[in-house]
Scaffold this motif. Structure first.
Motif, mmCIF file in Angstrom:
data_model
loop_
_atom_site.group_PDB
_atom_site.id
_atom_site.type_symbol
_atom_site.label_atom_id
_atom_site.label_comp_id
_atom_site.label_asym_id
_atom_site.label_seq_id
_atom_site.Cartn_x
_atom_site.Cartn_y
_atom_site.Cartn_z
ATOM 1 N N HIS A 297 -14.693 -2.052 3.622
ATOM 2 C CA HIS A 297 -15.189 -2.294 4.983
ATOM 3 C C HIS A 297 -15.873 -1.066 5.583
ATOM 4 O O HIS A 297 -16.270 -1.100 6.756
ATOM 5 N N GLY A 298 -15.999 0.000 4.804
ATOM 6 C CA GLY A 298 -16.698 1.188 5.287
ATOM 7 C C GLY A 298 -16.006 1.893 6.432
ATOM 8 O O GLY A 298 -16.659 2.452 7.309
ATOM 9 N N LEU A 299 -14.671 1.886 6.410
ATOM 10 C CA LEU A 299 -13.890 2.474 7.501
ATOM 11 C C LEU A 299 -13.576 3.934 7.189
ATOM 12 O O LEU A 299 -12.462 4.299 6.815
ATOM 13 N N HIS A 300 -14.559 4.781 7.364
ATOM 14 C CA HIS A 300 -14.403 6.205 7.067
ATOM 15 C C HIS A 300 -13.481 6.886 8.085
ATOM 16 O O HIS A 300 -13.357 6.438 9.216
ATOM 17 N N GLY A 301 -12.875 7.999 7.653
ATOM 18 C CA GLY A 301 -12.105 8.821 8.573
ATOM 19 C C GLY A 301 -10.702 8.336 8.848
ATOM 20 O O GLY A 301 -10.068 8.787 9.799
ATOM 21 N N GLY A 302 -10.192 7.434 8.017
ATOM 22 C CA GLY A 302 -8.798 7.030 8.158
ATOM 23 C C GLY A 302 -7.875 8.137 7.674
ATOM 24 O O GLY A 302 -8.290 9.038 6.951
ATOM 25 N N HIS A 303 -6.616 8.076 8.088
ATOM 26 C CA HIS A 303 -5.687 9.138 7.723
ATOM 27 C C HIS A 303 -4.526 8.616 6.887
ATOM 28 O O HIS A 303 -3.962 7.564 7.142
ATOM 29 N N VAL A 304 -4.209 9.401 5.851
ATOM 30 C CA VAL A 304 -3.040 9.176 5.006
ATOM 31 C C VAL A 304 -2.003 10.207 5.435
ATOM 32 O O VAL A 304 -2.236 11.412 5.325
ATOM 33 N N ILE A 305 -0.866 9.743 5.937
ATOM 34 C CA ILE A 305 0.153 10.661 6.436
ATOM 35 C C ILE A 305 1.407 10.567 5.569
ATOM 36 O O ILE A 305 2.000 9.489 5.432
ATOM 37 N N LYS A 306 1.798 11.708 5.009
ATOM 38 C CA LYS A 306 3.018 11.795 4.202
ATOM 39 C C LYS A 306 4.184 12.133 5.131
ATOM 40 O O LYS A 306 4.296 13.244 5.613
ATOM 41 N N LEU A 307 5.034 11.155 5.368
ATOM 42 C CA LEU A 307 6.173 11.335 6.266
ATOM 43 C C LEU A 307 7.385 11.769 5.440
ATOM 44 O O LEU A 307 8.210 10.958 5.033
ATOM 45 N N GLY A 308 7.439 13.072 5.172
ATOM 46 C CA GLY A 308 8.547 13.610 4.402
ATOM 47 C C GLY A 308 8.212 13.760 2.930
ATOM 48 O O GLY A 308 7.071 13.583 2.498
ATOM 49 N N PRO A 309 9.219 14.104 2.106
ATOM 50 C CA PRO A 309 9.002 14.366 0.675
ATOM 51 C C PRO A 309 8.776 13.097 -0.130
ATOM 52 O O PRO A 309 8.875 11.989 0.388
ATOM 53 N N ARG A 310 8.464 13.289 -1.398
ATOM 54 C CA ARG A 310 8.295 12.202 -2.384
ATOM 55 C C ARG A 310 7.114 11.293 -2.068
ATOM 56 O O ARG A 310 7.140 10.103 -2.351
ATOM 57 N N ASN A 311 6.066 11.873 -1.472
ATOM 58 C CA ASN A 311 4.886 11.073 -1.128
ATOM 59 C C ASN A 311 3.595 11.597 -1.744
ATOM 60 O O ASN A 311 2.536 10.985 -1.551
ATOM 61 N N ASP A 312 3.667 12.719 -2.464
ATOM 62 C CA ASP A 312 2.440 13.310 -3.000
ATOM 63 C C ASP A 312 1.716 12.373 -3.958
ATOM 64 O O ASP A 312 0.492 12.216 -3.891
ATOM 65 N N ALA A 313 2.455 11.754 -4.876
ATOM 66 C CA ALA A 313 1.833 10.870 -5.865
ATOM 67 C C ALA A 313 1.176 9.679 -5.178
ATOM 68 O O ALA A 313 0.070 9.261 -5.546
ATOM 69 N N ALA A 314 1.849 9.124 -4.172
ATOM 70 C CA ALA A 314 1.304 7.975 -3.450
ATOM 71 C C ALA A 314 0.033 8.364 -2.703
ATOM 72 O O ALA A 314 -0.947 7.605 -2.673
ATOM 73 N N ALA A 315 0.051 9.560 -2.095
ATOM 74 C CA ALA A 315 -1.141 10.026 -1.377
ATOM 75 C C ALA A 315 -2.308 10.223 -2.333
ATOM 76 O O ALA A 315 -3.446 9.832 -2.037
ATOM 77 N N LYS A 316 -2.044 10.810 -3.487
ATOM 78 C CA LYS A 316 -3.115 11.035 -4.465
ATOM 79 C C LYS A 316 -3.652 9.715 -5.014
ATOM 80 O O LYS A 316 -4.845 9.603 -5.314
ATOM 81 N N GLU A 317 -2.797 8.730 -5.099
ATOM 82 C CA GLU A 317 -3.239 7.403 -5.534
ATOM 83 C C GLU A 317 -4.260 6.832 -4.551
ATOM 84 O O GLU A 317 -5.285 6.260 -4.945
ATOM 85 N N ALA A 318 -3.992 6.998 -3.255
ATOM 86 C CA ALA A 318 -4.929 6.521 -2.235
ATOM 87 C C ALA A 318 -6.245 7.290 -2.311
ATOM 88 O O ALA A 318 -7.337 6.699 -2.244
ATOM 89 N N LEU A 319 -6.166 8.608 -2.463
ATOM 90 C CA LEU A 319 -7.376 9.427 -2.534
ATOM 91 C C LEU A 319 -8.190 9.102 -3.781
ATOM 92 O O LEU A 319 -9.427 9.108 -3.736
#
Length: 260
Positions: free
Chosen positions: A56-78
């Protein structure tokens, strides 16, 4: 007269324990983890949400890691949308560039800037130098105290020495290109935005601002546009149908945003 800028919808991917969740902001606590109130836990991966936003071309959204154990999930989104999303949570001057290298368009920083809950100009300058002003978003998420808003850190648990004001935003804007502001007291409640805060942000900020907290109706986008004179963008979370909400249809919201 030139057309004025209009507020737009900015999407989010909130991560907790590696899953996409929607959480009542004021309940997120290291000290009392059993107090956590979760509105929604998705069966979909972070990458699926990233691809939806890309579609949908929705640039500038934010991925927020709320605490530990989220790095892999964040990298998956990126990985699913390189250059399309910002990332925050545990960002420091030491790791900021690595997140840019991993595909983040910008990094978002809060707690690192406030050792012992006091703003460190040295740290702000260090992280701004590490990635460049244009790649840095300062998160000044806050809690209301009387007629003021005080920046909160550590998943909005601890108040800092900084008030959200015209003066503080002017100082911070010398080192960053954008602000992200969660109104932590109304985050996740779907009971309406903090209209007074949005109005003030429209008056004070001279760089792009994304506000999150309490949006419950598509008409809130027009409300934020009017209150801020188009200077503040709006994030929807728990009210959205893609996050289990029953108040706002994602497809209709995207269409509305693009017509603004």
């Amino acid at each position: 007269m030139a057309d004025r800028r209009h507020s737009v919808f900015r999407p989010c991917i909130d991560l907790h324990d590696g899953q996409v969740k929607q959480i009542v902001g004021g309940t997120l606590s290291d000290k009392n983890p059993n107090d956590l109130q979760t509105n929604f836990v998705s069966s979909k991966s972070p990458a699926e949400f990233a691809r939806l936003y890309k579609e949908h071309g929705l640039h500038g959204g934010h991925v927020i890691k709320l605490g530990p154990r989220n790095d892999a999930a964040a990298k998956e989104a990126l990985d699913a949308w390189p250059g399309g999303l910002q990332v925050g949570g545990g960002i420091t001057d030491a790791n900021a560039q690595s997140w840019i290298d991993a595909g983040a368009s910008k990094v978002i920083v809060t707690s690192y800037l406030f050792p012992n809950a006091k703003l460190s100009l040295d740290r702000l300058q260090a992280i701004s130098s590490a990635v460049g002003k244009e790649r840095l978003v300062v998160d000044v998420s806050c809690r209301r105290r009387g007629d003021q808003w005080v920046v909160a850190m550590n998943k909005w648990q601890d108040l800092t020495d900084m008030e959200v004001s015209e003066e503080s935003l002017k100082l911070l804007s010398e080192y960053c290109s954008e602000f992200l502001i969660h109104a932590a007291d109304v985050e996740g409640l779907c009971q309406g935005i903090d209209e007074a805060l949005v109005t003030k942000l429209g008056e004070w900020a001279r760089i792009p601002v994304t506000y999150a907290g309490g949006a419950k109706d598509i008409s809130d986008l027009e409300l934020v546009d009017r209150l801020s004179h188009g200077r503040v963008d709006l994030t929807y979370g728990s009210s959205l149908d893609i996050f289990g909400g029953q108040l706002v249809n994602f497809e209709e919201l995207v269409k509305k945003s693009k017509r603004m």
